[in-house]
Scaffold this motif. Structure first.
Motif, PDB file in Angstrom:
ATOM      1  N   LEU A 141       0.832  -1.188   0.000  1.00 17.89           N
ATOM      2  CA  LEU A 141       0.000   0.000   0.000  1.00 17.89           C
ATOM      3  C   LEU A 141       0.876   1.251   0.000  1.00 17.89           C
ATOM      4  CD1 LEU A 141      -2.629  -1.020   2.720  1.00 17.89           C
ATOM      5  CD2 LEU A 141      -2.805  -1.312   0.244  1.00 17.89           C
ATOM      6  N   SER A 142       0.361   2.326  -0.546  1.00 17.97           N
ATOM      7  CA  SER A 142       1.099   3.589  -0.518  1.00 17.97           C
ATOM      8  C   SER A 142       1.154   4.105   0.919  1.00 17.97           C
ATOM      9  CB  SER A 142       0.428   4.621  -1.415  1.00 17.97           C
ATOM     10  OG  SER A 142      -0.824   5.027  -0.848  1.00 17.97           O
ATOM     11  N   PRO A 143       2.092   5.015   1.231  1.00 23.64           N
ATOM     12  CA  PRO A 143       2.134   5.577   2.592  1.00 23.64           C
ATOM     13  C   PRO A 143       0.800   6.194   3.017  1.00 23.64           C
ATOM     14  CG  PRO A 143       4.146   6.127   1.431  1.00 23.64           C
ATOM     15  CD  PRO A 143       3.236   5.484   0.419  1.00 23.64           C
ATOM     16  N   GLU A 144       0.132   6.876   2.098  1.00 18.66           N
ATOM     17  CA  GLU A 144      -1.163   7.481   2.423  1.00 18.66           C
ATOM     18  C   GLU A 144      -2.207   6.410   2.723  1.00 18.66           C
ATOM     19  OE1 GLU A 144       0.669   8.190  -0.225  1.00 18.66           O
ATOM     20  OE2 GLU A 144       1.389  10.198   0.310  1.00 18.66           O
ATOM     21  N   GLU A 145      -2.195   5.339   1.938  1.00 14.69           N
ATOM     22  CA  GLU A 145      -3.137   4.237   2.163  1.00 14.69           C
ATOM     23  C   GLU A 145      -2.850   3.552   3.495  1.00 14.69           C
ATOM     24  OE1 GLU A 145      -4.227   2.706  -2.345  1.00 14.69           O
ATOM     25  OE2 GLU A 145      -2.302   2.128  -1.450  1.00 14.69           O
ATOM     26  N   GLN A 146      -1.570   3.391   3.813  1.00 16.14           N
ATOM     27  CA  GLN A 146      -1.218   2.769   5.087  1.00 16.14           C
ATOM     28  C   GLN A 146      -1.689   3.604   6.266  1.00 16.14           C
ATOM     29  OE1 GLN A 146       2.791   1.258   5.551  1.00 16.14           O
ATOM     30  NE2 GLN A 146       2.988   0.877   3.354  1.00 16.14           N
ATOM     31  N   ARG A 147      -1.510   4.922   6.189  1.00 17.72           N
ATOM     32  CA  ARG A 147      -1.944   5.789   7.282  1.00 17.72           C
ATOM     33  C   ARG A 147      -3.461   5.741   7.458  1.00 17.72           C
ATOM     34  NH1 ARG A 147       2.596   8.982   5.692  1.00 17.72           N
ATOM     35  NH2 ARG A 147       1.420   9.982   4.010  1.00 17.72           N
ATOM     36  N   ALA A 148      -4.195   5.786   6.335  1.00 20.53           N
ATOM     37  CA  ALA A 148      -5.656   5.723   6.415  1.00 20.53           C
ATOM     38  C   ALA A 148      -6.116   4.368   6.947  1.00 20.53           C
ATOM     39  CB  ALA A 148      -6.262   5.983   5.038  1.00 20.53           C
ATOM     40  N   PHE A 149      -5.454   3.305   6.507  1.00 22.74           N
ATOM     41  CA  PHE A 149      -5.803   1.952   6.948  1.00 22.74           C
ATOM     42  C   PHE A 149      -5.557   1.800   8.448  1.00 22.74           C
ATOM     43  CE2 PHE A 149      -4.927  -2.833   6.155  1.00 22.74           C
ATOM     44  CZ  PHE A 149      -6.246  -3.142   6.467  1.00 22.74           C
ATOM     45  N   PHE A 150      -4.406   2.297   8.904  1.00 23.04           N
ATOM     46  CA  PHE A 150      -4.067   2.183  10.317  1.00 23.04           C
ATOM     47  C   PHE A 150      -5.035   2.981  11.178  1.00 23.04           C
ATOM     48  CE2 PHE A 150      -1.524   3.495  14.080  1.00 23.04           C
ATOM     49  CZ  PHE A 150      -1.351   2.237  14.631  1.00 23.04           C
ATOM     50  N   SER A 151      -5.378   4.189  10.725  1.00 23.34           N
ATOM     51  CA  SER A 151      -6.336   5.011  11.462  1.00 23.34           C
ATOM     52  C   SER A 151      -7.673   4.291  11.594  1.00 23.34           C
ATOM     53  CB  SER A 151      -6.526   6.350  10.754  1.00 23.34           C
ATOM     54  OG  SER A 151      -7.509   7.134  11.401  1.00 23.34           O
ATOM     55  N   GLY A 152      -8.119   3.671  10.512  1.00 21.32           N
ATOM     56  CA  GLY A 152      -9.375   2.925  10.556  1.00 21.32           C
ATOM     57  C   GLY A 152      -9.301   1.732  11.488  1.00 21.32           C
ATOM     58  N   ILE A 153      -8.161   1.046  11.500  1.00 19.96           N
ATOM     59  CA  ILE A 153      -7.990  -0.119  12.373  1.00 19.96           C
ATOM     60  C   ILE A 153      -8.061   0.307  13.842  1.00 19.96           C
ATOM     61  CG2 ILE A 153      -6.254  -1.755  13.215  1.00 19.96           C
ATOM     62  CD1 ILE A 153      -5.471  -2.231  10.306  1.00 19.96           C
ATOM     63  N   VAL A 154      -7.387   1.408  14.181  1.00 13.37           N
ATOM     64  CA  VAL A 154      -7.414   1.910  15.563  1.00 13.37           C
ATOM     65  C   VAL A 154      -8.852   2.172  16.004  1.00 13.37           C
ATOM     66  CG1 VAL A 154      -6.801   3.842  17.057  1.00 13.37           C
ATOM     67  CG2 VAL A 154      -5.084   2.858  15.533  1.00 13.37           C
ATOM     68  N   LYS A 155      -9.617   2.836  15.147  1.00 11.76           N
ATOM     69  CA  LYS A 155     -10.992   3.186  15.496  1.00 11.76           C
ATOM     70  C   LYS A 155     -11.868   1.943  15.609  1.00 11.76           C
ATOM     71  CE  LYS A 155     -10.712   7.782  13.442  1.00 11.76           C
ATOM     72  NZ  LYS A 155     -11.173   8.683  12.357  1.00 11.76           N
ATOM     73  N   MET A 156     -11.675   0.982  14.715  1.00 14.84           N
ATOM     74  CA  MET A 156     -12.488  -0.235  14.754  1.00 14.84           C
ATOM     75  C   MET A 156     -12.187  -1.059  16.005  1.00 14.84           C
ATOM     76  SD  MET A 156     -12.573  -1.534  10.790  1.00 14.84           S
ATOM     77  CE  MET A 156     -13.574  -2.953  11.243  1.00 14.84           C
ATOM     78  N   ILE A 157     -10.901  -1.213  16.317  1.00 14.78           N
ATOM     79  CA  ILE A 157     -10.544  -1.993  17.509  1.00 14.78           C
ATOM     80  C   ILE A 157     -11.078  -1.318  18.760  1.00 14.78           C
ATOM     81  CG2 ILE A 157      -8.626  -2.815  18.933  1.00 14.78           C
ATOM     82  CD1 ILE A 157      -7.013  -3.209  16.395  1.00 14.78           C
ATOM     83  N   ARG A 158     -10.950   0.011  18.824  1.00 11.84           N
ATOM     84  CA  ARG A 158     -11.468   0.743  19.983  1.00 11.84           C
ATOM     85  C   ARG A 158     -12.965   0.512  20.149  1.00 11.84           C
ATOM     86  NH1 ARG A 158     -14.175   3.612  22.811  1.00 11.84           N
ATOM     87  NH2 ARG A 158     -13.487   5.227  24.252  1.00 11.84           N
ATOM     88  N   MET A 159     -13.723   0.531  19.061  1.00 12.35           N
ATOM     89  CA  MET A 159     -15.162   0.301  19.136  1.00 12.35           C
ATOM     90  C   MET A 159     -15.470  -1.124  19.589  1.00 12.35           C
ATOM     91  SD  MET A 159     -18.052   0.728  16.141  1.00 12.35           S
ATOM     92  CE  MET A 159     -17.667   2.478  15.995  1.00 12.35           C
ATOM     93  N   LEU A 160     -14.733  -2.085  19.062  1.00 13.15           N
ATOM     94  CA  LEU A 160     -14.947  -3.488  19.440  1.00 13.15           C
ATOM     95  C   LEU A 160     -14.562  -3.724  20.896  1.00 13.15           C
ATOM     96  CD1 LEU A 160     -13.633  -5.228  16.188  1.00 13.15           C
ATOM     97  CD2 LEU A 160     -16.012  -5.055  16.940  1.00 13.15           C
ATOM     98  N   GLN A 161     -13.548  -3.014  21.363  1.00 14.34           N
ATOM     99  CA  GLN A 161     -13.173  -3.128  22.775  1.00 14.34           C
ATOM    100  C   GLN A 161     -14.298  -2.638  23.679  1.00 14.34           C
ATOM    101  OE1 GLN A 161      -9.482  -0.918  22.911  1.00 14.34           O
ATOM    102  NE2 GLN A 161      -8.252  -2.780  22.897  1.00 14.34           N
ATOM    103  N   GLU A 162     -14.882  -1.512  23.337  1.00 16.87           N
ATOM    104  CA  GLU A 162     -15.943  -0.963  24.156  1.00 16.87           C
ATOM    105  C   GLU A 162     -17.198  -1.842  24.115  1.00 16.87           C
ATOM    106  OE1 GLU A 162     -15.516   1.642  26.293  1.00 16.87           O
ATOM    107  OE2 GLU A 162     -13.467   1.245  25.630  1.00 16.87           O
ATOM    108  N   GLN A 163     -17.345  -2.650  23.079  1.00 19.75           N
ATOM    109  CA  GLN A 163     -18.470  -3.586  22.987  1.00 19.75           C
ATOM    110  C   GLN A 163     -18.165  -4.912  23.672  1.00 19.75           C
ATOM    111  OE1 GLN A 163     -19.292  -3.946  18.784  1.00 19.75           O
ATOM    112  NE2 GLN A 163     -20.089  -1.869  18.609  1.00 19.75           N
ATOM    113  N   GLY A 164     -16.931  -5.034  24.215  1.00 16.52           N
ATOM    114  CA  GLY A 164     -16.559  -6.259  24.905  1.00 16.52           C
ATOM    115  C   GLY A 164     -16.171  -7.385  23.988  1.00 16.52           C
ATOM    116  N   LEU A 165     -15.889  -7.084  22.716  1.00 14.73           N
ATOM    117  CA  LEU A 165     -15.565  -8.123  21.743  1.00 14.73           C
ATOM    118  C   LEU A 165     -14.066  -8.299  21.546  1.00 14.73           C
ATOM    119  CD1 LEU A 165     -18.300  -7.249  19.072  1.00 14.73           C
ATOM    120  CD2 LEU A 165     -18.362  -9.045  20.808  1.00 14.73           C
ATOM    121  N   VAL A 166     -13.279  -7.334  22.022  1.00 14.50           N
ATOM    122  CA  VAL A 166     -11.816  -7.387  21.950  1.00 14.50           C
ATOM    123  C   VAL A 166     -11.283  -6.961  23.312  1.00 14.50           C
ATOM    124  CG1 VAL A 166      -9.758  -6.418  20.859  1.00 14.50           C
ATOM    125  CG2 VAL A 166     -11.773  -6.881  19.474  1.00 14.50           C
TER     126      VAL A 166
END
Length: 219
Positions: A131-156
């Motif tokens: 992935l390009s550097p820009e794609e990697q940054r956007a992908f990582f940002s999305g992963i952080v937000k998704m994991i945080r949401m799943l953590q608050e739901q008790g799934l991670v």
């Protein structure tokens, strides 16, 4: 091509979020398959490999700590630990913090296997590198937000992430490194956020929510 049906895919496609979920499912299957193959090649189950990897990364842990960190039930952890002890890959000693608990430590052979187990996801890192550097940054940002949401739901499990840590100070300065880690007293950029930090200390729920809201104000 004349494009006789210009709205076909607008009318006959799942939502983008649904297609992303499908893609993540496929990535998860690839991770599971690779973990199974690598573990089997080392004479381990995937859970046993994860336990050894966690002990190598974070030092001696109790069964309860492993259960919390890996998101695996305590009986499953206990069964896997019993096998690892029988194989002389892990030793048990009294836990000075909890008289009725045991601390688990990898033997030299177990540590070597644990170090190998930590490298099992590297094939996915190779794919991300395309992935390009820009794609990697956007992908990582999305992963952080998704994991945080799943953590608050008790799934991670709520472990390891900067954005749930008591030492994390989001958006406290301008520039490329707006965040601050109070544990090491150093600035940190959004690209440098950790998902599995060994020094992570879970912030209490009200503070965790406040930190997340402050993090989102600029992210």
């Amino acid at each position: 091509m004349t494009g006789k049906l210009p709205g076909y895919f607008d009318e006959n496609s799942e939502s983008l979020s649904a297609r992303i979920a499908t893609g993540l499912h496929k990535l998860g299957l690839a991770m599971k398959q690779q973990s199974w193959q690598q573990a089997n090649g080392a004479g381990l189950s995937a859970t046993q490999g994860q336990i050894l990897a966690a002990l190598v990364a974070h030092g001696p842990l109790s069964g309860t700590e492993l259960s919390t960190r890996l998101g695996v039930t305590l009986p499953t952890i206990s069964d896997s630990v019993r096998v690892l002890v029988e194989k002389a890959l892990v030793t048990k000693a009294p836990d000075p913090r909890h008289p009725r608990a045991s601390l688990l430590t990898p033997t030299a052979t177990g540590a070597a296997l644990g170090a190998r187990a930590r490298s099992w996801p590297e094939f996915m890192a190779d794919a991300v590198a395309d992935l390009s550097p820009e794609e990697q940054r956007a992908f990582f940002s999305g992963i952080v937000k998704m994991i945080r949401m799943l953590q608050e739901q008790g799934l991670v499990p709520v472990t390891g992430m900067c954005v749930t840590c008591t030492h994390f100070r989001p958006n406290v300065r301008p520039g490329a490194s707006p965040h601050h880690c109070a544990f090491v007293d150093a600035p940190i950029s959004s690209d440098q956020l950790r998902l599995d930090c060994p020094e992570h200390e879970r912030a209490p729920e009200p503070a965790r929510r406040e930190v997340w809201e402050q993090f989102l104000r600029r992210d």
